[in-house]
Design an enzyme around this catalytic site. Structure first.
Site, PDB file in Angstrom:
ATOM      1  CB  SER A  41      -0.898   0.020   1.032  1.00  0.00           C
ATOM      2  OG  SER A  41      -1.864   0.899   0.894  1.00  0.00           O
TER       3      SER A  41
ATOM      4  CG  ASP B 278      -7.084  -3.895  -3.095  1.00  0.00           C
ATOM      5  OD1 ASP B 278      -7.574  -3.200  -2.432  1.00  0.00           O
ATOM      6  OD2 ASP B 278      -5.627  -3.853  -3.257  1.00  0.00           O
TER       7      ASP B 278
ATOM      8  CG  HIS C 237      -5.643  -2.917   0.617  1.00  0.00           C
ATOM      9  ND1 HIS C 237      -5.277  -2.504  -0.610  1.00  0.00           N
ATOM     10  CD2 HIS C 237      -4.922  -2.248   1.618  1.00  0.00           C
ATOM     11  CE1 HIS C 237      -4.339  -1.307  -0.480  1.00  0.00           C
ATOM     12  NE2 HIS C 237      -4.229  -1.318   0.914  1.00  0.00           N
TER      13      HIS C 237
END
Length: 305
Positions: free
Chosen positions: A152, A257, A285
């Site tokens: 991320s 995601d 995610h």
């Protein structure tokens, strides 16, 4: 050609997930939409053989965890407000056995977790600042060439590191990451700003790190930082840097995601010169937590290949 076909498949799978989020994002919810069905971050900080250390990087006494031995190195870069233990416990525990010649370094980025004070400043260049700090940490540890595993926000930091310091980065693995901010994502960020709408299961691990009073303020400041990039840089986080990445790169993607719009994965594949793709068809995610054993094997195989 195969990479382009894979990109089209990624977009098709992800389009449904993001459309479902957009349809529901304006209503009240118990879970933040980006976190529905995700395993909660962990606060456990016990892994055999792991050592907790500190290194002065600029104004911060940076906290990091080191596991494993060897001449090679890999740094684990956590997501938004994340720390070594909240985001990478399964990797700290599992990767040293799979990478016996690597030192595994997982850090709390400056201003996060135990790398405080001072607090994080979400300026338009905060990813560049984190990238420079992570590079300095590895150099001070004597690991002059290393691989990056970034999730991320950490993946964004990894992209910037690989572009700015190509001579240092051996291989790069990213997932749940984007090089620009879209109009759709601006709305998503605003919808998850209020942590009071989060479930206790998702909120409490971060409250344990930052305190119940401070966590909402820090999270809101993170949202403001991304919106600042959107307005002042027209959403460009690091897209212009991708062409400078020389390291072989693996993009790992959860096809469901909802944190990133589907365009980001093919964009990375088509703008980084030496890139492969691995898709978890049912992944969201944080695939490295839900599918930790499989994920660790994928990481080890790529780094050793």
């Amino acid at each position: 050609m195969m990479r382009l076909l894979a990109s089209a498949a990624v977009a098709a799978h992800s389009e449904l997930a993001i459309n479902n989020i957009i349809k529901t994002s304006s209503s009240r919810f118990c879970f933040p939409p980006l976190l529905v069905g995700f395993p909660a971050r962990s606060m456990c900080s016990a892994a055999p053989g792991a050592k907790e250390r500190r290194m002065q990087i600029g104004p911060h006494s940076v906290h990091f965890v080191e596991a494993g031995h060897g001449e090679r190195g890999v740094i684990l870069l956590p997501g938004a407000l994340g720390t070594a233990w909240t985001d990478f416990k399964p990797q700290i525990e599992g990767l040293p056995a799979l990478l016996p010649h690597h030192r595994v370094i997982a850090w709390d980025p400056p201003g996060y977790g135990k790398s405080r004070p001072p607090e994080k400043e979400f300026t338009v260049d905060f990813f560049e600042r984190d990238a420079a700090a992570a590079s300095e940490l590895m150099q001070k540890l004597g690991i002059h060439r290393y691989s990056i595993v970034g999730w991320s926000d950490g993946g964004i930091t990894g992209l910037v590191m690989a572009a700015n310091k190509p001579e240092e980065v051996d291989k790069l693995i990213v997932w749940g990451s984007n090089s620009y901010i879209s109009d759709t994502e601006v709305k998503i960020y605003e919808d998850i700003r209020d942590v009071r709408k989060w479930s206790a299961r998702m909120r409490e691990p971060m409250e344990q790190v930052y305190g119940a009073d401070h966590f909402p303020k820090l999270w809101s400041a993170w949202v403001d930082g991304l919106l600042r990039i959107y307005h002042e840089r027209k959403g460009d986080i690091c897209s212009g840097k991708l062409k400078h990445i020389k390291a072989p790169t693996l993009v790992v993607h959860g096809a469901k995601d909802p944190m990133i719009i589907p365009d980001h994965v093919p964009y990375l594949l088509n703008n980084i010169s030496n890139t492969d793709l691995h898709v978890f068809p049912d992944g969201k995610h944080n695939i490295h937590l839900r599918y930790a054993k499989e994920f660790n094997t994928i990481v080890a195989n790529f780094l050793l290949g």
